[in-house]
Design an enzyme around this catalytic site. Structure first.
Site, PDB file in Angstrom:
ATOM      1  N   GLU A 108      10.231  17.005  14.726  1.00  0.00           N
ATOM      2  CA  GLU A 108      10.464  16.875  13.284  1.00  0.00           C
ATOM      3  C   GLU A 108       9.508  17.814  12.538  1.00  0.00           C
ATOM      4  O   GLU A 108       8.296  17.783  12.775  1.00  0.00           O
ATOM      5  CB  GLU A 108      10.210  15.434  12.810  1.00  0.00           C
ATOM      6  CG  GLU A 108      10.554  15.271  11.337  1.00  0.00           C
ATOM      7  CD  GLU A 108      10.259  13.885  10.783  1.00  0.00           C
ATOM      8  OE1 GLU A 108       9.141  13.383  10.993  1.00  0.00           O
ATOM      9  OE2 GLU A 108      11.148  13.316  10.126  1.00  0.00           O
ATOM     10  N   LYS A 127       0.854  -1.191   0.000  1.00  0.00           N
ATOM     11  CA  LYS A 127       0.000   0.000   0.000  1.00  0.00           C
ATOM     12  C   LYS A 127       0.891   1.243   0.000  1.00  0.00           C
ATOM     13  O   LYS A 127       1.606   1.518   0.961  1.00  0.00           O
ATOM     14  CB  LYS A 127      -0.901   0.041   1.248  1.00  0.00           C
ATOM     15  CG  LYS A 127      -1.966   1.120   1.097  1.00  0.00           C
ATOM     16  CD  LYS A 127      -2.414   1.758   2.379  1.00  0.00           C
ATOM     17  CE  LYS A 127      -1.693   3.009   2.781  1.00  0.00           C
ATOM     18  NZ  LYS A 127      -1.794   4.161   1.889  1.00  0.00           N
ATOM     19  N   CYS A 152      13.877  12.036   5.437  1.00  0.00           N
ATOM     20  CA  CYS A 152      13.919  11.632   6.850  1.00  0.00           C
ATOM     21  C   CYS A 152      15.286  11.903   7.447  1.00  0.00           C
ATOM     22  O   CYS A 152      15.417  12.134   8.633  1.00  0.00           O
ATOM     23  CB  CYS A 152      13.554  10.163   6.984  1.00  0.00           C
ATOM     24  SG  CYS A 152      14.571   9.107   5.966  1.00  0.00           S
ATOM     25  N   GLU A 178      10.510   2.326  10.068  1.00  0.00           N
ATOM     26  CA  GLU A 178      11.523   3.356   9.773  1.00  0.00           C
ATOM     27  C   GLU A 178      10.812   4.698   9.860  1.00  0.00           C
ATOM     28  O   GLU A 178       9.936   4.979   9.044  1.00  0.00           O
ATOM     29  CB  GLU A 178      12.121   3.148   8.375  1.00  0.00           C
ATOM     30  CG  GLU A 178      12.862   1.837   8.203  1.00  0.00           C
ATOM     31  CD  GLU A 178      14.027   1.673   9.166  1.00  0.00           C
ATOM     32  OE1 GLU A 178      14.541   2.693   9.678  1.00  0.00           O
ATOM     33  OE2 GLU A 178      14.409   0.524   9.432  1.00  0.00           O
TER      34      GLU A 178
END
Ligand code: NAP
Length: 497
Positions: free
Chosen positions: A389, A180, A288, A254
């Site tokens: 973040e 997905k 990231c 992750e």
């Protein structure tokens, strides 16, 4: 609103057939440089589609774990060739869907083809051990076997290379997959699936379901046939997945980062500023491993900030498809809203916005999600812009008085994905490598970028602490070990001589 029939509608791939979703609804993927431009229409799948995909993968597993590994390798190699043959088209589609520059998209499609080739070869080297046994009639050895059905859930920022680095090792080791992709980038994800399908994957070995996680993720996480979930995305979603998945399902997460670049007083400041710009602003800060903090020694702070702001202001912002563009739009309206909100938060917290940070709305910019790359100085370690973040083109410059405090500051966040240092001093390089709580540490390199053949993953809230992606290490996630004690029947000789 009437449906634009010029826009192509794409389907799910379930059990080798391209099919519409059970619910019959679709959604549109749009260009972040011109948000009214529809790139494609995709299936707004529901749980029944995801369940059917898992069950197709379950059925296909017995057949796919058996073929000679060289047959599996041939399919991956063929798919790599197909991706490369369509590279220019796919790179343009990637840019139109995600916003990154065409040069970055070309590199990403190329890297995805290379990843398929890499795992085609690595899959041939899966081996076990033979072990000495106290009993000479028993041969003890280990063999490594595929797990079964793997759910693959991926983000939009590397929308083909992240799926490739999960799907290739999964298939190469004999697992079957339900994939997905992020709803912002389903077209380029579909191109990867299409290449593998055309290359000859048997029906059901790779299944593809588009649509929101809210409507599809249930069976991908909790269906009893799913033996492992590999996910890349936000820490928030990763935590939810971790709570949802049952004990017998392996999980690889992750997640986010808050990656620092340490600039010491002996650093070449031009180089340091280049590393900060590359790490912080390439991909519009949506990596990231992107540099979101620069931790700088007091004595070179002003000189470094002058160079950083000069280089930041020179960046050409525009449509990723236009020649010369260095910074594309943010990937979607949510991203724009988040970045603008952190730009406000930083100023309210008392940091100084010394470069950029404006939303661009003039002329063609007005149609997309554009913001100027931003540099904050006067950032205190406890501020939200120093700890959370942002996932956008925002660098927080944090000033420190000594090297050990720089490393302490670098470690003072919940994340631990990537960290870099810019210095000429070998002793401080070693100290940094030893003391940095990050899965990837770099010396005189940007925080971004990783080698296909090297393990990749984070520490703390950036990853599950169990399995790495990339390189040979990635195969471990997709394999389970079985220990065999192989004895023999007593030997009965027909005569005594
Ligand atoms: P996201 O919102 O977490 O979404 C990632 C994927 O997960 C999408 O396919 C999304 O589906 C799905 N998803 C969302 N919530 C879910 C849930 N509760 N259960 C199951 N699936 C769920 O992340 P994003 O905004 O796409 O990506 C940005 C994040 O990814 C950043 O935090 C970045 O640091 C991280 N990232 C990490 C790495 C790494 O290797 N560590 C690499 C790249 C990006 P929808 O289609 O519904 O959105």
């Amino acid at each position: 609103m009437p449906v634009d029939t010029a826009v192509q509608t794409y389907h799910n791939l379930i059990n080798g057939e391209w099919v519409p979703s059970a619910g019959g609804a679709t959604f549109e993927s749009c260009n972040p440089a011109r948000s009214s431009e529809v790139v494609g229409r995709f299936q707004a799948s529901v749980e029944a589609d995801a369940r059917a995909a898992v069950e197709a993968a379950q059925q296909a597993f017995a057949g796919w774990r058996r073929p000679a590994p060289s047959r599996r390798a041939e399919i991956l190699l063929q798919a790599a060739d197909l991706l490369e043959a369509g590279l220019e088209q796919y790179a343009q589609e990637l840019t139109a869907e995600e916003g990154k520059t065409l040069a970055s998209s070309r590199m990403e499609v190329k890297r995805s083809a290379q990843t398929l080739r890499y795992y085609a070869t690595e899959g041939l080297n899966v081996s076990g051990d033979t072990l000495p046994s106290d009993d000479p009639t028993v041969f003890v050895y280990t063999k490594r076997e595929p797990l079964g059905v793997i759910s693959v859930i991926t983000p939009w920022n590397f929308p083909i290379s992240i799926p490739a680095r999960k799907i290739a090792p999964a298939l190469a080791t004999g697992n079957t997959v339900v994939f997905k992709p992020a709803s912002d980038t389903p077209l380029i994800a579909l191109r990867l699936v299409e290449a593998l399908h055309k290359a000859g994957l048997p029906a059901g070995v790779l299944n593809f379901v588009t649509g929101s996680a809210a409507d599809t993720a249930g069976p991908l996480l909790t269906h009893p046939a799913v033996r492992a979930v590999t996910f890349t995305g936000s820490t928030r979603a990763g935590e939810q997945i971790h709570r949802t998945v049952g004990l017998s399902t392996r999980v690889q997460l992750e997640l986010g980062g808050k990656n620092p670049l340490l600039v010491l007083e002996d650093a070449d400041l031009d180089h340091a500023a280049e590393l900060a710009v590359k790490g912080g602003f390439e991909l519009t800060g949506q990596a990231c491993t992107g540099t979101s903090r620069v931790i700088i020694m007091d004595e070179v702070h002003d000189a470094f900030v002058a160079k950083l702001t000069e280089k930041t202001k020179a960046l050409r912002i525009g449509d990723g498809l236009a020649p010369g563009t260095e910074i594309g739009p943010l990937a979607n309206a949510r991203q724009l809203e988040t970045v603008l909100s952190y730009l406000d938060i930083g100023q309210q917290e008392g940091a100084q916005l010394v470069s950029g940070g404006r939303q661009l709305t003039d002329g063609e910019y007005g149609q997309g999600y554009y913001v100027e790359p931003a540099v904050f100085t006067g950032v205190k370690r406890e501020m939200r812009i120093a700890r959370e973040e942002i996932f956008g083109p925002v660098i927080a410059v944090i000033r420190v008085k000594c090297f050990k405090d720089a490393v302490r500051a670098a470690n003072e966040v919940d994340y631990g994905l990537s960290a870099a240092i810019c210095t000429a001093d070998p002793d401080r390089m070693s100290y940094f490598i030893d003391h940095m709580e990050a899965g990837v540490v770099k010396v005189n390199r940007p925080t971004t970028g990783n080698s296909m053949n090297a393990p990749f993953g984070g520490m703390k809230m950036s990853s599950t602490a169990t399995y790495r992606e990339s390189g040979r290490a990635a195969l471990e996630f997709y394999l389970q070990e079985k220990t065999v004690y192989h004895g023999s029947q007593p030997i009965r000789f027909c005569c005594s001589n």
